[in-house]
Design a protein around this motif. Structure first.
Motif, short mmCIF file in Angstrom:
data_model
loop_
_atom_site.label_atom_id
_atom_site.label_comp_id
_atom_site.label_asym_id
_atom_site.label_seq_id
_atom_site.Cartn_x
_atom_site.Cartn_y
_atom_site.Cartn_z
N ARG A 118 12.45 -52.90 -23.36
CA ARG A 118 12.92 -51.53 -22.95
C ARG A 118 13.30 -50.93 -24.33
N GLU B 163 19.05 -45.77 -23.79
CA GLU B 163 17.51 -45.73 -23.49
C GLU B 163 17.11 -45.17 -22.00
N ASP B 164 18.23 -46.01 -21.14
CA ASP B 164 18.13 -45.85 -19.47
C ASP B 164 18.17 -44.50 -19.21
N LEU B 165 18.92 -43.68 -19.85
CA LEU B 165 19.14 -42.32 -19.46
C LEU B 165 17.90 -41.75 -19.86
N ILE C 223 14.80 -42.65 -19.85
CA ILE C 223 13.23 -43.10 -19.21
C ILE C 223 13.65 -43.48 -17.74
N ARG C 224 15.00 -43.22 -17.37
CA ARG C 224 15.10 -43.68 -15.59
C ARG C 224 15.61 -42.51 -14.88
N ASP C 225 15.85 -41.27 -15.69
CA ASP C 225 16.57 -40.39 -14.69
C ASP C 225 15.31 -39.28 -14.40
N GLY C 226 15.19 -38.94 -12.96
CA GLY C 226 13.99 -38.16 -12.57
C GLY C 226 14.22 -36.86 -13.35
N ALA D 68 25.88 -47.52 -19.05
CA ALA D 68 24.41 -47.57 -18.77
C ALA D 68 23.97 -47.34 -20.29
N ARG D 69 22.76 -47.93 -20.76
CA ARG D 69 22.26 -47.63 -22.17
C ARG D 69 21.68 -46.28 -22.23
N LEU E 281 12.94 -37.21 -17.08
CA LEU E 281 11.62 -37.80 -17.11
C LEU E 281 10.62 -36.42 -16.77
#
Length: 319
Positions: free
Chosen positions: A44, A293-295, A297-300, A290-291, A303
């Motif tokens: 990730r 990086e996740d914020l 690449i994973r939030d609609g 939450a990481r 993105l």
């Protein structure tokens, strides 16, 4: 007879259940060796190495993007080098990670990946990274990778415990990726481009510390000593100040990047960038584990802003 009675009335010996000192270690211990290696290499985190393509795309002239082959090699070089660092860091931090509510499930900390195996994979990654760098023959790329490795080792051993300075070192790793990609692609980045990359990297570093401090609460200093030198309010102010500075630097780059025909396109890209920064500010404001990086690449909505920016940015270089 009395001996027989004594033996028959003695308390039975019950088996003592084994205690798992590491939360989640039972699941982690079941990892296969290849999966443990893959998890330790942090897939990730690999997208951050896409920064090596920033300079070639930003310098595109009417559809001509030069040096993509070199940038691809730079991507492989930095991915392998960063993976080596992850393996070494997990070995060095194994004891502290075992006390962390999330990091305790990392393969090295949980025992799913032996420390000697992790170090062996790290050496292999370094050798492959050096081999890939030699295929490009770029002194600039080699210097950036060496600088990245040296700074990362210093960070892991001492600098990560020094507030503020550790943020600069953490951010420099992102900047060196962008400069390494520029060197491999034989593209000369502008000063404004380097400043935008530096501020963006600093923004991510500050946000990482804020989410850790807010998520871990009073125990934050035990897991990462440098967090004792920060306050949530201070980190929030710094994050917002850097965001504003980044927008200003990006506007300056868009106006002065040396490609007059693309100025209009680049100015338009400021809008989705600003929207992404506002969304990122709102996401990091929540006290969460939450990481960062996740914020990203994973939030609609996040993105969506990133995709619009990317389409417009690429269009500016290929129209």
């Amino acid at each position: 007879m009395s001996q027989h009675r004594s033996m028959s009335t003695s308390a039975p010996v019950l088996p003592v259940p084994e205690l798992d000192p590491i939360p989640g270690a039972v699941q982690a211990a079941g990892l296969s060796w290849p999966r443990a290696v893959l998890r330790t290499s942090r897939p990730r985190q690999w997208p951050k190495n896409l920064l090596v393509f920033a300079a070639p795309v930003a310098a595109a002239d009417r559809g001509r993007i030069e040096g993509l082959g070199g940038a691809l090699t730079a991507f492989a070089v930095f991915t392998l080098a960063s993976c080596a660092i992850y393996f070494v860091n997990d070995v060095a931090d194994a004891e502290r990670d075992r006390c962390h509510p999330v990091k305790c499930t990392r393969p090295v900390a949980s025992g799913a990946l032996a420390e000697r195996h992790a170090l062996g994979v790290a050496v292999a990654c370094l050798l492959l990274s050096a081999t890939a760098a030699l295929t490009v023959g770029s002194a600039g790329l080699a210097a950036c990778v060496i600088g990245y490795l040296v700074l990362t080792v210093l960070y892991s051993t001492t600098l990560k415990h020094l507030p503020v300075l550790e943020l600069s070192v953490l951010a420099s790793g992102f900047v060196l990726r962008a400069l390494g990609g520029a060197a491999a692609a034989d593209v000369a980045p502008s000063g404004w481009f380097v400043l935008v990359c530096s501020l963006g990297a600093l923004l991510v570093a500050i946000s990482k510390r804020y989410t850790e401090l807010a998520g871990l609460g009073p125990a934050a200093g035990r897991h990462r000593p440098c967090l004792r030198g920060y306050t949530p309010a201070g980190l929030r102010r710094a994050q917002r100040a850097v965001s504003v500075a980044m927008i200003g630097a990006y506007l300056s780059w868009a106006l002065l990047n040396g490609s007059p025909w693309a100025v209009g396109w680049h100015l338009v890209t400021v809008l989705p960038l600003a929207a992404a920064l506002l969304r990122f500010d709102r996401l990091t404001e929540r006290a969460t584990m939450a990481r960062v990086e996740d914020l990203i690449i994973r939030d609609g909505p996040m993105l969506g802003c990133e995709l619009v920016w990317l389409v417009l940015f690429v269009a500016a270089g290929t129209t």
